[in-house]
Write a protein that holds these residues in place. Structure first.
Motif, PDB file in Angstrom:
ATOM      1  N   VAL A  82      -8.000   8.287 -13.503  1.00 61.42           N
ATOM      2  CA  VAL A  82      -7.810   6.880 -13.160  1.00 61.42           C
ATOM      3  C   VAL A  82      -8.879   6.021 -13.829  1.00 61.42           C
ATOM      4  CG1 VAL A  82      -7.915   5.196 -11.269  1.00 61.42           C
ATOM      5  CG2 VAL A  82      -6.616   7.320 -10.986  1.00 61.42           C
ATOM      6  N   SER A  98      -9.089  -2.143  -2.043  1.00 57.62           N
ATOM      7  CA  SER A  98      -8.508  -2.968  -3.100  1.00 57.62           C
ATOM      8  C   SER A  98      -8.804  -4.441  -2.872  1.00 57.62           C
ATOM      9  CB  SER A  98      -6.995  -2.756  -3.158  1.00 57.62           C
ATOM     10  OG  SER A  98      -6.364  -3.372  -2.049  1.00 57.62           O
ATOM     11  N   HIS A 121       0.844  -1.190   0.000  1.00 51.92           N
ATOM     12  CA  HIS A 121       0.000   0.000   0.000  1.00 51.92           C
ATOM     13  C   HIS A 121       0.880   1.241   0.000  1.00 51.92           C
ATOM     14  CE1 HIS A 121      -1.650   3.243   2.674  1.00 51.92           C
ATOM     15  NE2 HIS A 121      -2.693   3.128   1.874  1.00 51.92           N
ATOM     16  N   ALA A 176       1.385  -0.272 -10.085  1.00 49.17           N
ATOM     17  CA  ALA A 176       0.970   0.968  -9.422  1.00 49.17           C
ATOM     18  C   ALA A 176       1.306   2.207 -10.243  1.00 49.17           C
ATOM     19  CB  ALA A 176       1.637   1.069  -8.044  1.00 49.17           C
ATOM     20  N   THR A 190      -3.166   3.902  -2.854  1.00 48.56           N
ATOM     21  CA  THR A 190      -3.069   2.901  -3.911  1.00 48.56           C
ATOM     22  C   THR A 190      -2.565   1.586  -3.321  1.00 48.56           C
ATOM     23  OG1 THR A 190      -0.770   3.432  -4.507  1.00 48.56           O
ATOM     24  CG2 THR A 190      -2.518   4.669  -5.637  1.00 48.56           C
ATOM     25  N   ARG A 227      -6.171  -2.336  -9.316  1.00 48.24           N
ATOM     26  CA  ARG A 227      -5.980  -1.056 -10.012  1.00 48.24           C
ATOM     27  C   ARG A 227      -7.014  -0.036  -9.538  1.00 48.24           C
ATOM     28  NH1 ARG A 227      -3.405  -5.056 -10.930  1.00 48.24           N
ATOM     29  NH2 ARG A 227      -2.698  -5.773 -12.974  1.00 48.24           N
ATOM     30  N   THR A 228      -7.157   0.060  -8.231  1.00 46.46           N
ATOM     31  CA  THR A 228      -8.196   0.883  -7.613  1.00 46.46           C
ATOM     32  C   THR A 228      -7.564   1.811  -6.590  1.00 46.46           C
ATOM     33  OG1 THR A 228      -9.864  -0.826  -7.975  1.00 46.46           O
ATOM     34  CG2 THR A 228     -10.341   0.796  -6.267  1.00 46.46           C
ATOM     35  N   VAL A 229      -8.025   3.052  -6.548  1.00 46.69           N
ATOM     36  CA  VAL A 229      -7.497   4.051  -5.620  1.00 46.69           C
ATOM     37  C   VAL A 229      -8.636   4.576  -4.750  1.00 46.69           C
ATOM     38  CG1 VAL A 229      -5.772   4.692  -7.337  1.00 46.69           C
ATOM     39  CG2 VAL A 229      -7.825   6.076  -7.092  1.00 46.69           C
ATOM     40  N   LEU A 271      -1.450   4.198 -12.242  1.00 44.68           N
ATOM     41  CA  LEU A 271      -2.403   4.840 -11.331  1.00 44.68           C
ATOM     42  C   LEU A 271      -1.809   6.122 -10.760  1.00 44.68           C
ATOM     43  CD1 LEU A 271      -3.599   1.706  -9.324  1.00 44.68           C
ATOM     44  CD2 LEU A 271      -4.762   2.795 -11.257  1.00 44.68           C
ATOM     45  N   ARG A 272      -0.581   6.048 -10.320  1.00 43.26           N
ATOM     46  CA  ARG A 272       0.053   7.214  -9.704  1.00 43.26           C
ATOM     47  C   ARG A 272       0.331   8.302 -10.742  1.00 43.26           C
ATOM     48  NH1 ARG A 272       3.966   4.803  -4.891  1.00 43.26           N
ATOM     49  NH2 ARG A 272       2.353   3.458  -3.956  1.00 43.26           N
TER      50      ARG A 272
END
Length: 408
Positions: A187, A340, A171, A393, A370, A359-361, A396-397
């Motif tokens: 996202v 997640s 995480h 990650a 994340t 792939r979820t924030v 996403l970032r």
């Protein structure tokens, strides 16, 4: 807990951001009618409580796969369907498995469902553009060396015969300033996001956005299916060849396919399970991933609570055997999985479609979160597993920071 939003009770996010897996015809017409929430530590069986709530609101969750009236009047408008989110922790409670560490976003419920009605009223004004949006530095739940040691501990457990495979997840969190709506939209629209969408609290106190490519479970036209993903390489010609040729990745993948076959076979009302497609290569952002399709006909009644108990938490993010893998996860991961590795999607009058919340924030008012990880087998290389999690990650970032990824 059940909540009925008022007419002016809208989240801060633009209504143009549809909930994950919402039918295209429903977009921009959603109005939240009632909300159900359950948190780890609350009393009762979340699977049964959720099913009862949705059934009381006119959705055919006691007999999935059998079409009810497409839209049913409810005194407010035309009932459209329901958005649904179930955390990995809630899945553990449903099957009496060992839960993980506490969530880093405790303000987000572990089960959250929103019943939507159709409305022709104009949506609320979209929020102003996120002027001043800025991300602070990321803080990780473990260092690369600690992550590598966790991988080695899994390999040791496999060597002892405790497990065959375990998925380990890390995480990261970063502070932010200004409205996160635009960042969450970026996202949700990443290339390959089969379940791209946003789900948010009515008061705007939290939100989650997913770019998940993976189907946890779908019920449609008399069949139930899952699409497990396992195996990752860079989205280059060489990466594709390497993924297809990797005996390690194929063995890891087939192990999870067998687990998912077993999960579907335990469903009441399901017929013979078959593998419709094995180890097909799909693209998500700048990564190749291997996906299979496993399905079964529905020959009898299927209750939502039974379905959730069979498939949650998803096998591709637990490992095998599932209960033993969850015990390892609870020992290894220092930070909970939060939003997640759970289920996120839509329940309609004639279908159910839940993605796995990889792939979820999540945003909680002060930080953005994340998660990323991978499946560990006896042949896993610790350094390679650390690099794979970072590669998952990274898009996403980048999206959160404002970068735009070209469509695949």
């Amino acid at each position: 807990m059940v909540h009925a939003p008022g007419s002016g009770d809208h989240c801060r996010l633009s209504p143009s951001v549809a909930p994950p897996a919402a039918p295209t015809a429903c977009r921009a017409r959603h109005h939240a009618l009632r909300v159900f929430a359950w948190r780890r530590g609350d009393s009762g069986d979340p699977a049964e409580l959720l099913t009862a709530f949705l059934a009381d609101n006119g959705l055919p969750v006691r007999n999935l796969g059998r079409s009810a009236d497409k839209y049913r009047p409810n005194g407010h408008g035309l009932l459209c369907g329901a958005s649904l989110y179930v955390s990995a922790d809630a899945g553990c409670v449903m099957i009496q498995a060992t839960p993980g560490a506490p969530s880093p976003v405790p303000g987000i419920p572990d089960v959250y469902a929103v019943v939507h009605e159709h409305t022709d009223r104009p949506p609320p004004d979209a929020p102003a553009r996120s002027a001043g949006w800025r991300l602070g530095p990321w803080r990780e739940s473990w260092t690369p060396a600690e992550h590598a040691r966790a991988v080695q501990r899994v390999r040791d457990a496999i060597g002892r015969g405790d497990v065959y495979q375990v998925n380990v997840v890390g995480h990261g969190a970063a502070p932010y300033t200004a409205d996160p709506a635009a960042a969450l939209r970026r996202v949700a629209t990443l290339p390959g996001a089969r379940y791209g969408g946003v789900l948010a609290a009515p008061d705007g106190g939290w939100a989650l956005a997913t770019a998940s490519p993976e189907t946890l479970v779908e019920v449609r036209d008399g069949r139930v299916l899952t699409r497990p993903i396992k195996g990752t390489r860079p989205a280059t010609a060489a990466g594709r060849r390497d993924l297809l040729a990797s005996a390690k990745e194929r063995a890891e993948h087939v192990m999870i396919v067998d687990l998912e076959r077993n999960d579907l076979a335990r469903l009441p009302g399901a017929g013979p399970v078959r593998v419709d497609e094995l180890f097909a290569v799909r693209r998500w952002c700048d990564l190749w991933q291997a996906e299979s399709v496993v399905s079964a006909p529905l020959d009898g009644d299927l209750d939502l609570a039974d379905l959730l108990r069979a498939v949650c938490p998803g096998g591709s993010v637990t490992g095998a055997p599932k209960l033993a893998a969850l015990r390892q996860i609870a020992t290894l991961e220092p930070v909970g999985r939060g939003v997640s590795m759970g289920a996120l999607g839509w329940i309609g009058h004639d279908h159910l479609d839940l993605g796995l919340s990889i792939r979820t924030v999540a945003v909680d008012g002060s930080r953005v979160h994340t998660w990323a990880g991978g499946g560990i087998t006896a042949d896993s290389d610790p350094a390679a597993e650390v690099a794979e999690a970072a590669a998952k990650a990274a898009p996403l970032r980048a999206a959160l920071a404002g970068a735009v990824t070209a469509p695949a």
